[in-house]
Scaffold this motif. Structure first.
Motif, short mmCIF file in Angstrom:
data_model
loop_
_atom_site.label_atom_id
_atom_site.label_comp_id
_atom_site.label_asym_id
_atom_site.label_seq_id
_atom_site.Cartn_x
_atom_site.Cartn_y
_atom_site.Cartn_z
N GLN A 99 0.82 -1.22 0.00
CA GLN A 99 0.00 0.00 0.00
C GLN A 99 0.85 1.27 0.00
O GLN A 99 0.35 2.37 -0.23
CB GLN A 99 -0.93 0.01 1.20
CG GLN A 99 -0.24 0.00 2.55
CD GLN A 99 -1.22 0.06 3.70
OE1 GLN A 99 -1.99 1.00 3.83
NE2 GLN A 99 -1.19 -0.97 4.56
N PHE A 133 0.51 3.52 -2.90
CA PHE A 133 -0.63 4.44 -3.00
C PHE A 133 -0.56 5.55 -1.95
O PHE A 133 -1.52 6.30 -1.78
CB PHE A 133 -1.94 3.66 -2.82
CG PHE A 133 -2.07 2.51 -3.78
CD1 PHE A 133 -2.57 2.73 -5.06
CD2 PHE A 133 -1.70 1.22 -3.41
CE1 PHE A 133 -2.70 1.68 -5.95
CE2 PHE A 133 -1.83 0.16 -4.30
CZ PHE A 133 -2.32 0.39 -5.58
N ARG A 134 0.57 5.65 -1.25
CA ARG A 134 0.73 6.69 -0.23
C ARG A 134 2.01 7.49 -0.48
O ARG A 134 2.91 7.02 -1.18
CB ARG A 134 0.81 6.04 1.17
CG ARG A 134 -0.46 5.32 1.60
CD ARG A 134 -0.28 4.69 2.97
NE ARG A 134 -1.46 3.97 3.41
CZ ARG A 134 -2.48 4.52 4.05
NH1 ARG A 134 -2.45 5.82 4.35
NH2 ARG A 134 -3.52 3.81 4.42
N ASP A 135 2.06 8.66 0.08
CA ASP A 135 3.29 9.45 0.08
C ASP A 135 4.04 9.07 1.35
O ASP A 135 3.95 9.75 2.37
CB ASP A 135 2.95 10.94 0.04
CG ASP A 135 4.18 11.79 -0.23
OD1 ASP A 135 5.25 11.19 -0.50
OD2 ASP A 135 4.08 13.02 -0.17
N MET A 167 0.55 3.47 7.79
CA MET A 167 -0.83 3.93 7.94
C MET A 167 -0.93 5.44 8.16
O MET A 167 -1.94 6.05 7.84
CB MET A 167 -1.50 3.20 9.10
CG MET A 167 -1.55 1.68 8.92
SD MET A 167 -2.36 1.17 7.39
CE MET A 167 -4.03 1.78 7.69
N SER A 173 1.02 7.73 6.73
CA SER A 173 1.40 8.49 5.56
C SER A 173 0.18 8.86 4.73
O SER A 173 -0.83 8.15 4.71
CB SER A 173 2.39 7.68 4.70
OG SER A 173 3.57 7.39 5.43
N GLU A 174 0.30 9.97 4.01
CA GLU A 174 -0.84 10.50 3.24
C GLU A 174 -1.17 9.60 2.06
O GLU A 174 -0.30 9.15 1.33
CB GLU A 174 -0.51 11.91 2.74
CG GLU A 174 -1.62 12.54 1.92
CD GLU A 174 -1.19 13.88 1.33
OE1 GLU A 174 -2.01 14.48 0.61
OE2 GLU A 174 -0.05 14.31 1.61
N TRP A 175 -2.47 9.36 1.87
CA TRP A 175 -2.95 8.57 0.74
C TRP A 175 -2.98 9.44 -0.51
O TRP A 175 -3.60 10.50 -0.53
CB TRP A 175 -4.35 8.03 1.04
CG TRP A 175 -4.91 7.15 -0.04
CD1 TRP A 175 -5.62 7.52 -1.13
CD2 TRP A 175 -4.77 5.73 -0.14
NE1 TRP A 175 -5.96 6.44 -1.90
CE2 TRP A 175 -5.44 5.32 -1.32
CE3 TRP A 175 -4.14 4.76 0.65
CZ2 TRP A 175 -5.52 3.99 -1.72
CZ3 TRP A 175 -4.21 3.44 0.25
CH2 TRP A 175 -4.89 3.05 -0.93
N GLY A 206 -3.32 7.84 -3.80
CA GLY A 206 -3.93 7.08 -4.89
C GLY A 206 -2.93 6.64 -5.94
O GLY A 206 -1.89 6.08 -5.63
N SER A 252 7.87 5.14 -2.08
CA SER A 252 6.54 5.02 -2.69
C SER A 252 6.65 4.85 -4.20
O SER A 252 5.96 4.02 -4.79
CB SER A 252 5.69 6.25 -2.35
OG SER A 252 5.46 6.33 -0.96
#
Length: 303
Positions: free
Chosen positions: A37, A40-42, A50, A52-54, A56, A270
């Motif tokens: 995942q 899909f996060r920064d 969890m 970290s900023e999502w 997309g 990422s």
């Protein structure tokens, strides 16, 4: 339930043996999927996965829109397909050839000579390749000089890079790859060969009508597995063989991820994860498609 526990205790040794590979798969294969995942996060290490900023598909779009995307994808596919098309049949050919060798000493010698390069490390193997192909002191260019030909700077020619990579890989792994086919050939019922000899079949006919059908199931399974790893070329050997002159042909996804995502001034986990996930999706798609194709034509399949 009582019968189950009784049976479990009766064969506890087998369950202990099974527990070790099970833990290996869970820890090193399934647990890392949690980290996918990050693509899909920064990702920021101090914030955790969890926290970290999502973002997309931002990192995927960045990769698709990058200047080098099509060149890198093309190099990866060309090298992977070249390696599969040339490298996959050679262990089969070697196994079929060794299967009809009558001299045990000669057969063992060939097996030892072809197996040995597999145990040479990638770094040493690339060093050997560079020594052989050196334009001034290399064995191949010295032989060309004796024939009155000009030396060739093999590693400086982008057009030769893929062939050098693939054929050196065959040299290193063809002996190791033929082991499973030799085992499959040994399991063929010898009465089939005896009947073929009685009918006057030549060696070529016996190979075509007895040996190849006998090893076809394991060949299909290995083809499916190899196709499922088509994009996983690794970066060690390619990276060691790279230089500024052949970079246009040698830059593949794995080396690009290493350079841009992990070894650049600003490490971007990422971005590197997104590219790796993209590659894994392609591998999974190819695996499913080839497995379905094998089932439709009535051949062996993984599921």
């Amino acid at each position: 339930m009582k019968a189950y526990w009784k049976k479990l205790l009766h064969s506890w040794q087998l369950h202990v043996l099974f527990f070790l590979p099970l833990m290996y798969v869970l820890i090193f294969k399934y647990y890392p999927m949690y980290g996918a995942q990050i693509a899909f996060r920064d990702f920021v290490a101090s914030k955790g996965v969890m926290g970290s900023e999502w973002v997309g598909l931002e990192h995927f779009i960045r990769f698709f829109q990058s200047y080098d995307f099509w060149r890198i994808l093309g190099n990866t596919l060309e090298l992977a397909l070249y390696q599969l098309a040339v490298g996959f049949p050679f262990p089969i050919i070697l196994a079929l050839s060794l299967n009809y060798v009558r001299s045990g000493r000669f057969k063992r010698s060939v097996q030892m000579i072809t197996y040995a390069p597999h145990f040479i490390s990638v770094v040493v193997m690339v060093g050997i390749i560079l020594q052989f192909l050196d334009p001034r002191t290399g064995m191949i260019n010295n032989a060309l000089g004796l024939l009155g030909m000009e030396p060739i700077h093999f590693m400086a020619d982008p057009a030769l890079f893929k062939s050098i990579y693939v054929w050196s890989d065959i040299w290193q792994n063809v002996g190791w790859g033929c082991i499973v086919y030799l085992a499959a050939l040994a399991s063929i019922n010898p009465t089939l060969h005896e009947a073929a000899v009685v009918d006057g079949a030549s060696i070529v006919r016996r190979i075509w009508h007895v040996d190849i059908p006998g090893i076809l199931p394991i060949t299909i399974i290995l083809l499916i597995l190899n196709t499922g790893n088509l994009m996983d070329l690794g970066f060690e050997k390619v990276l060691l063989m790279q230089n500024p002159l052949n970079l246009s042909a040698s830059e593949i996804i794995d080396t690009y991820v290493y350079k841009v995502g992990l070894s650049s001034a600003v490490v971007n986990f990422s971005y590197a994860t997104a590219i790796g996930l993209f590659k894994s999706v392609i591998n999974l798609t190819l695996l499913v498609l080839l497995n379905q194709a094998a089932r439709k034509v009535g051949q062996e399949s993984l599921w």
